[in-house]
Motif scaffolding. Structure first.
Motif, PDB file in Angstrom:
ATOM      1  N   ILE A  37       0.834  -1.204   0.000  1.00 11.91           N
ATOM      2  CA  ILE A  37       0.000   0.000   0.000  1.00 11.91           C
ATOM      3  C   ILE A  37       0.871   1.257   0.000  1.00 11.91           C
ATOM      4  N   ASP A  38       2.029   1.203   0.672  1.00 12.53           N
ATOM      5  CA  ASP A  38       2.927   2.356   0.667  1.00 12.53           C
ATOM      6  C   ASP A  38       3.478   2.615  -0.732  1.00 12.53           C
ATOM      7  N   SER A  39       3.817   1.537  -1.450  1.00 15.03           N
ATOM      8  CA  SER A  39       4.352   1.715  -2.803  1.00 15.03           C
ATOM      9  C   SER A  39       3.288   2.279  -3.745  1.00 15.03           C
ATOM     10  N   ILE A  40       2.024   1.845  -3.562  1.00 12.86           N
ATOM     11  CA  ILE A  40       0.935   2.379  -4.384  1.00 12.86           C
ATOM     12  C   ILE A  40       0.712   3.858  -4.077  1.00 12.86           C
ATOM     13  N   MET A  41       0.709   4.216  -2.804  1.00 14.32           N
ATOM     14  CA  MET A  41       0.501   5.611  -2.427  1.00 14.32           C
ATOM     15  C   MET A  41       1.674   6.491  -2.864  1.00 14.32           C
ATOM     16  N   ASP A  42       2.893   5.950  -2.813  1.00 14.82           N
ATOM     17  CA  ASP A  42       4.052   6.716  -3.287  1.00 14.82           C
ATOM     18  C   ASP A  42       3.933   6.993  -4.780  1.00 14.82           C
ATOM     19  N   PHE A  43       3.465   5.972  -5.532  1.00 16.10           N
ATOM     20  CA  PHE A  43       3.279   6.179  -6.973  1.00 16.10           C
ATOM     21  C   PHE A  43       2.195   7.215  -7.241  1.00 16.10           C
ATOM     22  N   LYS A  44       1.104   7.121  -6.483  1.00 17.88           N
ATOM     23  CA  LYS A  44       0.027   8.099  -6.639  1.00 17.88           C
ATOM     24  C   LYS A  44       0.527   9.508  -6.345  1.00 17.88           C
TER      25      LYS A  44
ATOM     26  N   GLY B 198       5.114  -9.109  -6.354  1.00 22.27           N
ATOM     27  CA  GLY B 198       5.616  -8.560  -7.613  1.00 22.27           C
ATOM     28  C   GLY B 198       5.082  -7.160  -7.888  1.00 22.27           C
ATOM     29  N   TRP B 199       3.813  -6.917  -7.527  1.00 19.06           N
ATOM     30  CA  TRP B 199       3.240  -5.586  -7.723  1.00 19.06           C
ATOM     31  C   TRP B 199       3.928  -4.551  -6.842  1.00 19.06           C
ATOM     32  N   THR B 200       4.370  -4.959  -5.660  1.00 20.64           N
ATOM     33  CA  THR B 200       5.105  -4.028  -4.794  1.00 20.64           C
ATOM     34  C   THR B 200       6.365  -3.534  -5.489  1.00 20.64           C
TER      35      THR B 200
ATOM     36  N   SER C  20       9.383   0.500  -8.708  1.00 26.07           N
ATOM     37  CA  SER C  20      10.170   0.802  -9.903  1.00 26.07           C
ATOM     38  C   SER C  20       9.557   1.964 -10.679  1.00 26.07           C
ATOM     39  N   LEU C  21       8.217   1.934 -10.835  1.00 24.53           N
ATOM     40  CA  LEU C  21       7.548   3.028 -11.538  1.00 24.53           C
ATOM     41  C   LEU C  21       7.759   4.361 -10.823  1.00 24.53           C
ATOM     42  N   THR C  22       7.664   4.336  -9.505  1.00 23.51           N
ATOM     43  CA  THR C  22       7.838   5.567  -8.724  1.00 23.51           C
ATOM     44  C   THR C  22       9.248   6.110  -8.893  1.00 23.51           C
ATOM     45  N   THR C  23      10.241   5.226  -8.856  1.00 21.09           N
ATOM     46  CA  THR C  23      11.629   5.659  -9.028  1.00 21.09           C
ATOM     47  C   THR C  23      11.844   6.273 -10.404  1.00 21.09           C
ATOM     48  N   THR C  24      11.281   5.624 -11.439  1.00 22.55           N
ATOM     49  CA  THR C  24      11.413   6.159 -12.798  1.00 22.55           C
ATOM     50  C   THR C  24      10.732   7.505 -12.931  1.00 22.55           C
ATOM     51  N   LEU C  25       9.529   7.610 -12.367  1.00 23.19           N
ATOM     52  CA  LEU C  25       8.761   8.851 -12.457  1.00 23.19           C
ATOM     53  C   LEU C  25       9.461   9.983 -11.720  1.00 23.19           C
TER      54      LEU C  25
END
Length: 593
Positions: free
Chosen positions: A221-228, A464-466, A471-476
């Protein structure tokens, strides 16, 4: 008339025959220039590496009594084979060998020493990896390779090999290898062609835990919120806020400038590129004022809960922004909204003509707290029991994640201060409640009882989704940072250079716009021609070959010691009893055979 297919027992047989009878690399090596990807997939490998895993010494004890070691050999993180298992030994002798196909000179060989376990996942005792290009041709390289700890196998091989020359102590034991690399055709120029092939794509190894990784729902959930936050807070919302700032005539000179350019481009569409560059340059110059820059990228979820943040929200004249700001104030008071409509009314009257109505942020918070739902309140807006956050509550501050340890002043409702242990910090830190925001608590989902209900396949997918969202957050964030730095005037020299460059290019494009568009069209169509691909493939191969000539020698590897005369004599053959026991266990399906 359709062309006749070659005679074959079937379509599948024909394809399999072609795969089995691929051309030798030396016969069609020109294909590496013309079509590198096709050459990689259709030609046999240009070289081979004969690997002999002889023995190991001083391995760590994974079990109570000893270890049951075996070794796995990977090429570019693809498993190519493994030795038999030697039971109850910290100094096993394997004498296992295999010839590996090497398609690219930049390939990396990884050897993992594992401990066999009948009922649980096998543990890693250590690993060693090395680039194939450093090995000499037609020469046997033999010696002891000291093993890295299992927890170091994280990330990509290129990152780990940056430290290949650093000395390594033999804390996890060592493995004795004999390595012989040769080019199949005997023609050393084949390697220049092989350098033109697409680079290997190693995997990104996750952190090694020694056992099957359990689902960490909080990390998910933290990784999803970080991406958001990175997507909305770092890109979409600032962009929309900036557009609203211009279209809302909140800065008349800026809006007039953008309007004039848009009208000019609509009258002369061929000047579109020049107009956009001119607009970008002028907007950068106009945002040199920090107050203008802050107002254009204002985010209610990010402005500080203090007098300056309250003043910025008031300047927006936006009720939605004020509501978002006040919702954060409600959390700081450890309350909930009792009436959304009344909160909007309170937010609307919290500013007037861009000016703050309350004397200060402290006064705003005091007035909001006064409107809590009770018998004395005339206008109940929030509900609160005036109790601070409990120990263990999850919070974050400007991206820093932490956990509440205690409240320093539980009786002072409007000025609560918490002792928070932030991730990675050595000691707790005292933080005002106004500086903290809440995090969704999903730790209950990681309990053993809950995980027992979730199927392993679903659990592995969520893990895997975590990694995917991280990875997406780091790229963004990596893409957003230079844009934010330039637009926010973090480096005045760099931003001024970009602004001036945009203005100069806007003038130049009045004359070179047609030539630029012509060049872009030519490039888009020419880059896929064989002549274009061949030209750049040759240059890439020549550059890589020149770099390889000045590459390090195996003697510079910090984990390698060449074989001595004693090493060549000792342990070249497994003891007879040990060999018999290993064969018996392999026959009855025990261990890795």
């Amino acid at each position: 008339m359709k062309p006749q297919r070659p005679a074959s027992g079937g379509a599948g047989d024909s394809i399999l025959d072609q795969v089995a009878n691929r051309p030798k690399f030396c016969e069609r090596r020109e294909l590496a220039f013309a079509r590198p990807e096709r050459a990689r997939d259709k030609l046999l490998s240009y070289s081979t590496l004969k690997v002999k895993v002889v023995k190991a010494r001083s391995l760590v004890e994974a079990d109570i009594v000893s270890s049951d070691p075996y070794a796995e050999v990977y090429v570019d993180d693809v498993l190519k084979g493994h030795t038999p298992t030697v039971f109850k030994s910290l100094n096993p002798v394997w004498n296992w060998e295999k010839t590996l196909e090497i398609k690219h000179p930049a390939s990396v060989v990884l050897v993992r020493v594992m401990d066999y376990d009948l009922s649980n996942p096998d543990d890693m005792l250590g690993f060693v990896e090395f680039p194939v290009a450093d090995l000499p041709l037609e020469t046997c390289t033999a010696g002891w390779f000291r093993l890295h700890p299992a927890e170091k196998l994280v990330g990509k091989a290129s990152q780990r090999l940056e430290k290949i020359s650093e000395p390594l102590e033999e804390t996890c034991g060592a493995v004795f290898l004999e390595l012989t690399r040769k080019i199949e055709s005997g023609d050393a120029t084949d390697e220049q062609y092989a350098w033109c092939l697409p680079d290997p794509e190693p995997i990104d190894w996750p952190e090694y835990t020694g056992a099957r990784k359990k689902l960490d729902a909080q990390a998910l959930i933290d990784s999803i919120m970080d991406f958001k936050t990175a997507l909305l807070g770092g890109l979409i919302r600032p962009l929309m806020t900036g557009v609203g700032y211009i279209l809302g005539w909140r800065n008349i000179p800026m809006t007039s400038c953008v309007l004039a350019i848009c009208l000019g481009v609509s009258y002369r569409p061929e000047l579109f590129i020049s107009g956009m560059l001119l607009m970008a340059g002028l907007l950068l110059l106009m945002t040199s004022d920090p107050s203008v820059c802050s107002a254009m990228s204002l985010l209610p979820a990010a402005v500080p809960l203090d007098d300056a943040g309250y003043a910025l929200i008031a300047q927006t004249k936006d009720t939605d922004a004020a509501v978002a700001f006040l919702q954060r104030v409600v959390f700081a008071l450890q309350g909930t909204v009792a009436d959304d409509d009344k909160l909007r009314e309170f937010a609307a009257f919290s500013s007037h003509e861009g000016e703050a109505v309350a004397e200060s942020y402290a006064d705003l918070k005091r007035q909001l707290h006064k409107a809590k739902a009770n018998k004395e309140s005339r206008c109940p807006i929030i509900k609160t029991d005036d109790k601070p956050l409990k120990k263990g509550a999850l919070v974050h501050r400007s991206g820093q994640k932490g956990e509440v340890v205690s409240c320093k002043n539980p009786d002072e409702v409007l000025t609560w201060e918490y002792e928070v242990q932030f991730d990675g910090a050595d000691a707790p830190e005292v933080v005002r409640a106004d500086r903290l925001d809440s995090r969704t608590d999903m730790r209950w989902m990681s309990g053993d009882a809950m995980l027992a209900i979730i199927p392993d396949s679903v659990e592995d997918s969520l893990i895997g989704w975590t990694a995917f969202f991280r990875s997406l957050t780091t790229t963004l964030e990596g893409a957003e940072k230079p844009i934010r730095d330039i637009a926010g005037w973090k480096d005045k020299t760099k931003t001024l250079t970009v602004a001036v460059a945009c203005l100069v290019l806007s003038v130049l494009f009045l004359w070179i716009q047609r030539l630029f568009c012509f060049a872009v069209a030519v490039y888009l169509f020419a880059k896929n021609t064989e002549a274009w691909i061949s030209f750049f493939a040759k240059r890439r191969g020549q550059a890589a070959l020149e770099k390889q000539k000045g590459a390090r020698d195996v003697s510079e590897w910090g984990f390698f010691t060449r074989a001595s005369a004693d090493d060549d004599k000792a342990g070249s053959k497994a003891p007879l009893l040990q060999s018999f026991m290993d064969s018996a266990r392999s026959t009855f399906g025990m261990g890795k055979a």
